[in-house]
Scaffold this active site. Structure first.
Site, PDB file in Angstrom:
ATOM      1  N   ASP A 207      -3.140   5.243 -40.164  1.00  0.00           N
ATOM      2  CA  ASP A 207      -2.730   6.325 -39.260  1.00  0.00           C
ATOM      3  C   ASP A 207      -1.201   6.311 -39.217  1.00  0.00           C
ATOM      4  O   ASP A 207      -0.594   5.438 -38.597  1.00  0.00           O
ATOM      5  CB  ASP A 207      -3.348   6.046 -37.878  1.00  0.00           C
ATOM      6  CG  ASP A 207      -2.767   6.936 -36.775  1.00  0.00           C
ATOM      7  OD1 ASP A 207      -1.781   7.650 -37.026  1.00  0.00           O
ATOM      8  OD2 ASP A 207      -3.317   6.882 -35.668  1.00  0.00           O
ATOM      9  N   GLN A 210       2.997   8.100 -36.326  1.00  0.00           N
ATOM     10  CA  GLN A 210       4.324   7.709 -35.805  1.00  0.00           C
ATOM     11  C   GLN A 210       5.200   7.119 -36.899  1.00  0.00           C
ATOM     12  O   GLN A 210       6.295   6.620 -36.613  1.00  0.00           O
ATOM     13  CB  GLN A 210       4.173   6.696 -34.659  1.00  0.00           C
ATOM     14  CG  GLN A 210       3.385   7.194 -33.473  1.00  0.00           C
ATOM     15  CD  GLN A 210       4.069   8.344 -32.714  1.00  0.00           C
ATOM     16  OE1 GLN A 210       5.246   8.657 -32.939  1.00  0.00           O
ATOM     17  NE2 GLN A 210       3.332   8.997 -31.837  1.00  0.00           N
ATOM     18  N   LYS A 233       4.827  16.291 -35.131  1.00  0.00           N
ATOM     19  CA  LYS A 233       5.642  15.122 -34.772  1.00  0.00           C
ATOM     20  C   LYS A 233       6.795  14.937 -35.753  1.00  0.00           C
ATOM     21  O   LYS A 233       7.516  13.943 -35.701  1.00  0.00           O
ATOM     22  CB  LYS A 233       4.771  13.855 -34.760  1.00  0.00           C
ATOM     23  CG  LYS A 233       3.709  13.845 -33.662  1.00  0.00           C
ATOM     24  CD  LYS A 233       3.023  12.505 -33.617  1.00  0.00           C
ATOM     25  CE  LYS A 233       1.718  12.525 -32.859  1.00  0.00           C
ATOM     26  NZ  LYS A 233       1.855  12.696 -31.408  1.00  0.00           N
ATOM     27  N   CYS A 373      -2.924   7.550 -24.791  1.00  0.00           N
ATOM     28  CA  CYS A 373      -4.135   7.509 -25.638  1.00  0.00           C
ATOM     29  C   CYS A 373      -4.357   6.119 -26.232  1.00  0.00           C
ATOM     30  O   CYS A 373      -4.830   5.978 -27.368  1.00  0.00           O
ATOM     31  CB  CYS A 373      -4.080   8.564 -26.748  1.00  0.00           C
ATOM     32  SG  CYS A 373      -4.035  10.234 -26.146  1.00  0.00           S
TER      33      CYS A 373
END
Ligand code: 7TS
Length: 415
Positions: A207, A210, A233, A373
């Site tokens: 993932d 970020q 993002k 989250c």
């Protein structure tokens, strides 16, 4: 603005592309420190969206008219650009456009997980996973009978790699880990985790929500089987994300959604699937968003991903320094001096994170408060919520000073 090798970001010039940063609330110019939630969209990206709708707009089924052909080429090229940006040499065939990171996770969990997993199989996550991955694989575990295990996070917010080696076994079929934690700021050794996973015949899903916006990413150097990210993002629009997948895996996988555009041949009895990546993009896809995201990548590349990473690390270090001046503030994640991405989550002893964010908002300082989250991680930290400041290409030290002033005011108010 052209990229110079290894140069500090020219933040003043960058800010001119973001009129939203000039907004004022009660006479105070906004300080936007909520970039881990979503980043702002620079004028060239907004212009790309407007230009597309004004001059090109058409569906991308390679129609026999000029507009459709133009839209199709721009949309397909955007896949190549995104593939190259994350180091995928297979180009568009290895880059599926989705709605966001969450949908990329669900695509693999459903299209691969539901078909490949069963009782006795194991899925390995980390204790710092975002709900996008945690909830998705937890539910796929329930549907398939596969067990879900979690790699421990130590007191400094790092993954316990000895524990990783212990729980990734020959029963592991999928390791799903985040590259950079949106709560702790930890940068995980995803290449090492990929090696461990592959030694046991497991796949690894990374993932990168970020990571892709904030540092150079090379999915092939990591040897990720799947890698996900979100456009909003990384200066792009909402409604678009990416899923990198190794070509042979995407080829072997069943589609996620069925419908138009993703088929090759259909009869009343049977259907066969289109080439990659279109097999995974059923219906009219995210055309304007895809084209605009490619523009966002141009913008990021002009700044230079190394430069962006350094800028954010410097801001995070400065924020950490300033926050550690006070002994009533607890900061989560790796301590000062250790690698950390451009975000800091913390709590002020006497003030609930929500109250703190609300007071900061009175000073036009935008932060996020809550569990980000990552509820199970917050349970482990022993708090229900934290405040978080997250930085991007347009942020400055002066803005961090405004954050600290706001925290001072909150402390006084609640004293
Ligand atoms: N993974 C990580 C590591 C994230 O930080 C986020 C969003 C997601 C997945 C999901 O991204 P989406 O685009 O599909 O929503 N994180 C945050 C956050 O920290 N605050 O708001 C959203």
């Amino acid at each position: 603005m052209k990229a110079r090798e290894s140069a500090p970001l020219d933040v003043e010039t960058i800010r001119e592309d973001f009129p939203i940063l000039q907004r004022e609330f009660d006479g105070e110019q906004v300080v936007y420190l909520d970039n881990a939630a979503t980043t702002h969209t620079p004028d060239p990206v907004v212009d790309a969206i407007a230009h597309y709708y004004r001059h090109t707009n058409a569906n991308v089924h390679r129609g026999l008219h000029h507009l459709s052909q133009e839209a199709s080429i721009a949309y397909e090229d955007a896949h190549d650009k995104l593939a190259e940006f994350v180091g995928a040499s297979g180009g568009r065939e290895e880059m599926v456009f989705t709605k966001n990171t969450t949908e990329s996770e669900n695509l693999v969990a459903y299209a691969w997980g539901l078909n490949e997993l069963g009782p006795g199989d194991e899925i390995v996550l980390t204790e710092m996973e975002h709900h996008a991955s945690l909830v998705t694989w937890q539910q796929i575990g329930k549907k398939t009978g596969a067990d879900v295990k979690y790699i421990r996070v130590d007191e400094d917010g790092r993954l316990d790699m000895d524990h990783a080696k212990e729980i990734i076994t020959d029963d592991t079929e999928m390791v799903s880990v985040l590259h950079v934690s949106n709560t702790l700021g930890t940068v995980n050794p995803v290449g090492d985790l990929a090696d461990i996973a592959h030694d046991h015949g497991s796949l690894i899903f990374v993932d990168g929500a970020q990571a892709v916006p904030n540092q150079p990413v090379d999915v092939e150097a990591i040897d990720a089987d799947f890698y996900a990210f979100s456009g909003h993002k990384m200066l792009g629009p909402t409604g678009i994300g990416g899923l990198y997948g190794k070509k042979h895996l995407l080829e072997e996988m069943e589609p996620f959604n069925y419908g138009g555009m993703m088929i090759e041949k259909v009869t009343y009895e049977e259907s066969s699937w289109h080439d990659l990546p279109w097999k995974f993009e059923a219906g009219t896809p995210v055309i304007a968003q895809g084209i605009a995201l490619a523009e966002a990548v141009d913008y990021l590349e002009d700044l230079g991903m190394e430069n962006i990473q350094r800028h954010e690390e410097q801001l995070a270090a400065y924020a950490q320094d300033r926050l550690t001046e006070f002994d009533d503030i607890e900061i989560y994640g790796p301590p000062v001096g250790e690698e950390r991405a451009g975000l800091v989550a913390f709590n002020l002893d006497s003030v609930h994170a929500h109250d703190l964010a609300s007071i900061l908002n009175d000073f036009a300082v935008a932060t996020r408060a809550g569990d980000h989250c990552t509820q199970p991680l917050h349970d482990k930290l022993g708090v229900a919520a934290s405040a978080r400041a997250s930085f991007y290409v347009y942020n400055t030290r002066e803005e961090i000073d405004r954050l600290i002033d706001g925290i001072d005011a909150a402390r006084e108010l609640f004293a």
